[in-house]
Design a protein around this motif. Structure first.
Motif, PDB file in Angstrom:
ATOM      1  N   PHE A  40       4.889  13.330 -12.116  1.00 19.68           N
ATOM      2  CA  PHE A  40       3.643  12.965 -11.443  1.00 19.68           C
ATOM      3  C   PHE A  40       3.556  13.672 -10.083  1.00 19.68           C
ATOM      4  CE2 PHE A  40       3.856   8.849 -13.936  1.00 19.68           C
ATOM      5  CZ  PHE A  40       2.778   9.183 -14.751  1.00 19.68           C
ATOM      6  N   SER A  41       2.349  14.152  -9.739  1.00 18.95           N
ATOM      7  CA  SER A  41       2.110  14.608  -8.361  1.00 18.95           C
ATOM      8  C   SER A  41       1.753  13.400  -7.507  1.00 18.95           C
ATOM      9  CB  SER A  41       0.963  15.632  -8.317  1.00 18.95           C
ATOM     10  OG  SER A  41      -0.265  15.017  -8.646  1.00 18.95           O
ATOM     11  N   SER A  42       1.803  13.589  -6.189  1.00 16.87           N
ATOM     12  CA  SER A  42       1.479  12.467  -5.298  1.00 16.87           C
ATOM     13  C   SER A  42       0.041  12.001  -5.500  1.00 16.87           C
ATOM     14  CB  SER A  42       1.703  12.878  -3.842  1.00 16.87           C
ATOM     15  OG  SER A  42       0.871  13.984  -3.512  1.00 16.87           O
ATOM     16  N   ARG A  43      -0.871  12.924  -5.705  1.00 18.37           N
ATOM     17  CA  ARG A  43      -2.277  12.545  -5.909  1.00 18.37           C
ATOM     18  C   ARG A  43      -2.431  11.767  -7.217  1.00 18.37           C
ATOM     19  NH1 ARG A  43      -7.422  14.132  -3.935  1.00 18.37           N
ATOM     20  NH2 ARG A  43      -8.919  12.745  -4.971  1.00 18.37           N
ATOM     21  N   GLN A  44      -1.668  12.157  -8.227  1.00 17.44           N
ATOM     22  CA  GLN A  44      -1.751  11.446  -9.499  1.00 17.44           C
ATOM     23  C   GLN A  44      -1.253  10.016  -9.371  1.00 17.44           C
ATOM     24  OE1 GLN A  44       0.527  14.230 -11.848  1.00 17.44           O
ATOM     25  NE2 GLN A  44      -1.327  14.969 -12.923  1.00 17.44           N
ATOM     26  N   HIS A  45      -0.238   9.809  -8.562  1.00 16.86           N
ATOM     27  CA  HIS A  45       0.215   8.437  -8.310  1.00 16.86           C
ATOM     28  C   HIS A  45      -0.945   7.582  -7.794  1.00 16.86           C
ATOM     29  CE1 HIS A  45       4.462   8.526  -9.156  1.00 16.86           C
ATOM     30  NE2 HIS A  45       4.654   9.628  -8.405  1.00 16.86           N
ATOM     31  N   LEU A  46      -1.695   8.118  -6.810  1.00 16.46           N
ATOM     32  CA  LEU A  46      -2.793   7.363  -6.211  1.00 16.46           C
ATOM     33  C   LEU A  46      -3.939   7.182  -7.197  1.00 16.46           C
ATOM     34  CD1 LEU A  46      -3.994   5.967  -3.767  1.00 16.46           C
ATOM     35  CD2 LEU A  46      -4.784   8.181  -2.924  1.00 16.46           C
ATOM     36  N   GLU A  47      -4.277   8.219  -7.933  1.00 11.49           N
ATOM     37  CA  GLU A  47      -5.396   8.116  -8.854  1.00 11.49           C
ATOM     38  C   GLU A  47      -5.076   7.136  -9.988  1.00 11.49           C
ATOM     39  OE1 GLU A  47      -8.336   9.368  -8.141  1.00 11.49           O
ATOM     40  OE2 GLU A  47      -7.321  10.001  -6.298  1.00 11.49           O
ATOM     41  N   ARG A  48      -3.826   7.115 -10.440  1.00 12.80           N
ATOM     42  CA  ARG A  48      -3.439   6.141 -11.465  1.00 12.80           C
ATOM     43  C   ARG A  48      -3.615   4.716 -10.935  1.00 12.80           C
ATOM     44  NH1 ARG A  48       0.131   7.087 -15.681  1.00 12.80           N
ATOM     45  NH2 ARG A  48       1.405   5.302 -15.040  1.00 12.80           N
ATOM     46  N   ALA A  49      -3.286   4.532  -9.630  1.00 14.33           N
ATOM     47  CA  ALA A  49      -3.440   3.189  -9.045  1.00 14.33           C
ATOM     48  C   ALA A  49      -4.903   2.801  -8.906  1.00 14.33           C
ATOM     49  CB  ALA A  49      -2.742   3.127  -7.688  1.00 14.33           C
ATOM     50  N   LEU A  50      -5.796   3.787  -8.784  1.00 13.66           N
ATOM     51  CA  LEU A  50      -7.220   3.501  -8.585  1.00 13.66           C
ATOM     52  C   LEU A  50      -8.021   3.596  -9.875  1.00 13.66           C
ATOM     53  CD1 LEU A  50      -7.861   5.389  -5.208  1.00 13.66           C
ATOM     54  CD2 LEU A  50      -7.396   2.961  -5.561  1.00 13.66           C
ATOM     55  N   GLU A  51      -7.334   3.761 -11.005  1.00 15.07           N
ATOM     56  CA  GLU A  51      -8.051   3.788 -12.277  1.00 15.07           C
ATOM     57  C   GLU A  51      -8.662   2.423 -12.558  1.00 15.07           C
ATOM     58  OE1 GLU A  51      -5.277   5.006 -15.214  1.00 15.07           O
ATOM     59  OE2 GLU A  51      -5.424   7.147 -14.713  1.00 15.07           O
ATOM     60  N   GLU A  52      -9.790   2.445 -13.267  1.00 13.73           N
ATOM     61  CA  GLU A  52     -10.509   1.210 -13.563  1.00 13.73           C
ATOM     62  C   GLU A  52      -9.663   0.318 -14.465  1.00 13.73           C
ATOM     63  OE1 GLU A  52     -14.794  -0.266 -15.410  1.00 13.73           O
ATOM     64  OE2 GLU A  52     -14.352   1.874 -15.169  1.00 13.73           O
ATOM     65  N   ALA A  53      -9.581  -0.938 -14.089  1.00 12.73           N
ATOM     66  CA  ALA A  53      -8.805  -1.901 -14.864  1.00 12.73           C
ATOM     67  C   ALA A  53      -9.586  -2.307 -16.111  1.00 12.73           C
ATOM     68  CB  ALA A  53      -8.481  -3.126 -14.020  1.00 12.73           C
ATOM     69  N   THR A  54      -8.899  -2.414 -17.230  1.00 12.65           N
ATOM     70  CA  THR A  54      -9.553  -2.767 -18.504  1.00 12.65           C
ATOM     71  C   THR A  54      -8.967  -4.016 -19.131  1.00 12.65           C
ATOM     72  OG1 THR A  54      -8.014  -1.322 -19.683  1.00 12.65           O
ATOM     73  CG2 THR A  54     -10.113  -0.368 -18.975  1.00 12.65           C
TER      74      THR A  54
END
Length: 641
Positions: A224-238
């Motif tokens: 994972f890149s650092s940006r991917q870590h953040l984007e995964r955390a901000l993904e819409e919850a389902t």
């Protein structure tokens, strides 16, 4: 430079002890306290911070570190951005008391570069830790809002994974700030600009989190890149459980992605742990020990990224200087003290007013400096002065336009008009000084050239006004040849010559008047003498006339007596006519003879009377002539006077 007397409470400027050791130190930036009701009260931007920041010219990058209480905010700044060997911001291991109160700033700006290569002064700000509890909600909102609105790059610190609860905590701070901030001006009289969104003013976000169990690879084994870590955390919850909770969580994630379009994260361990900062060591095969986190390398990479991609602090498209940052901070502080919302547009208007006022003063100084070389030469001709004024005004207006080019157009127009009015007043003063200088030099030169003429005038050396006028015209011609060519000089000449001629004319008229008075006194004396002589002659004439009158009266009495005798003689003759005819004849003859003699005497008496009358008439005529001569001489004396 080092700093002592650090503590958890607000620090006053007079409590600061700064030692000049060639090293940087933390300085209090904004002191924050609470009122009795618990509402935040900002004391002020400290004077130490004002002095520091106001001296920073050019573009700035403001990096603030903020986060929950004891989340390692100060350590991030110390380890990532401060030069090695610096003590850094204060770090305290006491878990019960915060080691930072309010906002603090590092005393030495750090050299950095903007993405376009422009040199930028990076300003580091350490913020008080956020409690996150409801009892401190208003204070947390104040600290978070000040940090975000003053920064161009914000490092948000948290402990633990980038889980939903961490996202909701950050969103609570961001949402509270959004509710306390207004981005459009509340002033009806201000020039309306394009409507703005709070997202237009948000800084770049770096989320520094400390997750000991961080998953570094996906299910396919990719890193994972650092940006991917953040984007995964901000993904819409389902997830299906708790629909309301999921909806609020997705709202928070969407809000963070909207407000922080430029975002990244930095996974790290506890930066205050000495074991975490040790250098990587090679293994037996000469490679890297994969069991040890390469934290120093990642810190160096982060430091390089921040310094080489420094985000310049801007507001409404204008790059802020250190002085403008202080002005913005003071406006935000005022809003907190007044318990009013943070209005970015109104704060920007006030910053523009302060900057325009400062640029206007600089324009006035530029104008004065441009004319400083001309002042020793005063007086100068009108065309030369107008040319110098035009050049100085152009330089001042150009300097103002260049300095204020990025400020709000309406405020720039307002202060441009004030600058033009100020320059006009300054120009009028220079013109007045030029006039005064010309008048002064003209008076001095004229005083020198006219002094000999004035001395001769006061010494009564001029026989006539024409002699004086000849010398005066010579002095005037010499003045026109030697005097500066300026209207004030001619004005001085006109006024001085007018006064000089009037004074000289008065002097000559006074002299002539005195002479005329002397002549008048002499003539009056002569008239008095003539009057006396005439009076004497008149008295003598009156005596002669009286004597003639007496003599005439005597002659008339004598004639009257003769007539009486004649009547008596005739009566006697008539009575004795007959009787004394002969005698009558004799008597008649005698009487005729006597009568003839009497008549002769009467004629002589009448002739004497006529002569007396003629003499009287002659004296009367002579008296009349004297009176006419007196009147005539009196009129001539008045005419001569």
């Amino acid at each position: 430079m080092s700093f002592r007397s650090l503590g958890s409470e607000n620090v006053r400027d007079e409590d600061l002890v700064v030692e000049d050791s060639g090293r940087g130190c933390p300085l209090p930036f904004i002191n924050i306290g609470n009122t009795s009701s618990g509402r935040p009260r900002v004391a002020a931007v400290t004077e130490a911070a004002k002095r520091l920041l106001s001296n920073i010219e050019g573009p700035i990058c403001v990096v603030s570190s903020i986060g929950l209480f004891k989340s390692g905010k100060s350590s991030v700044l110390n380890r990532v951005l401060l030069p090695s060997g610096e003590d850094g911001f204060h770090v305290d291991s006491n878990d019960d008391q915060p080691c930072t109160r309010g906002l603090w700033v590092w005393s030495e700006p750090i050299k950095a570069q903007a993405p376009d290569g422009t040199e930028v002064s990076m300003i580091l700000v350490d913020c008080e830790g956020l409690d996150g509890g409801s009892s401190f909600q208003e204070r947390d909102c104040c600290i978070f809002s000040l940090s975000v609105l003053l920064s161009s790059y914000i490092i948000y610190n948290s402990v633990g994974a980038l889980a939903d609860d961490a996202v909701e905590t950050l969103w609570r701070f961001v949402h509270g700030m959004a509710n306390s901030v207004q981005v459009n001006s509340s002033k009806d009289d201000e020039e309306k600009t394009e409507q703005q969104s709070i997202a237009d003013f948000m800084p770049k976000l770096l989320w520094a989190f400390r997750d000991e169990k961080l998953q570094r690879k996906d299910e396919h084994g990719r890193q994972f890149s650092s940006r991917q870590h953040l984007e995964r955390a901000l993904e819409e919850a389902t997830r299906e459980f708790g629909a309301d909770k999921v909806q609020n969580l997705n709202k928070a994630k969407a809000g963070l992605k909207h407000l922080f379009p430029d975002r990244d994260c930095f996974p790290a361990v506890n930066l205050t742990d000495p074991e975490a900062s040790r250098q990587e060591s090679p293994n037996k095969s000469g490679g890297l020990d994969s069991s040890v986190l390469s934290l120093p390398r990642r810190l160096a990479a982060l430091r390089e990224a921040i310094r080489k991609q420094a985000e310049v602090k801007t507001l409404f498209g204008a790059e802020l200087s250190g002085r403008m940052l202080v002005e913005l901070a003071e406006e935000l502080v005022t809003a907190v003290n007044n318990a009013s919302p943070f209005n970015i547009a109104d704060a920007w208007i006030e910053v523009c007013d302060r900057e325009c006022a400062g640029h206007m003063e600089e324009g006035v100084r530029t104008f004065a400096e441009s004319l400083s070389s001309l002042r020793p030469q005063l007086p100068v001709g009108s065309s030369d002065l107008a040319s110098a004024h035009q050049d100085a005004s152009a330089a001042a207006m150009s300097a103002f336009a260049l300095s204020a080019r990025d400020l709000q157009a309406g405020r720039v127009r307002k202060y441009k008009g004030q600058l033009e009015a100020t320059l006009k007043a300054a120009w009028e003063k220079v013109s007045a000084d030029n006039w005064k200088a010309g008048a002064y030099r003209g008076r001095e030169l004229l005083r020198e050239l006219y002094r000999p003429v004035e001395e001769k005038l006061h010494g009564n050396e001029y026989a006539s006004f024409s002699d004086y006028e000849r010398d005066r015209l010579k002095a005037r011609s010499a003045f026109l040849e030697q005097a500066p060519r300026h209207q004030s000089v001619l004005s001085v000449l006109h006024e001085a010559m007018e006064d000089a001629v009037a004074s000289a004319a008065t002097r000559f008229i006074t002299k002539a008047t005195v002479q005329a008075q002397d002549v008048q006194y002499r003539l009056e004396e002569e008239v008095e003498n003539l009057r006396f002589d005439l009076k004497q002659e008149r008295a003598a004439s009156e005596g002669a006339i009286s004597a003639l009158r007496d003599k005439t009266a005597q002659q008339e009495a004598w004639i009257s007596a003769i007539k009486t005798k004649e009547r008596e003689a005739r009566e006697t003759a008539a009575n004795d006519k007959e009787r004394h005819a002969q005698q009558l004849l004799d008597v008649g003859q005698a009487h005729s003879k006597a009568l003839a003699e009497a008549l002769q005497e009467r004629d002589e008496a009448l002739r004497a009377r006529d002569e007396a009358n003629n003499t009287l008439h002659i004296h009367k005529d002579k008296l009349k002539e004297l009176q006419d001569w007196k009147e005539k001489n009196s009129s001539r004396a008045v005419w001569e006077a």
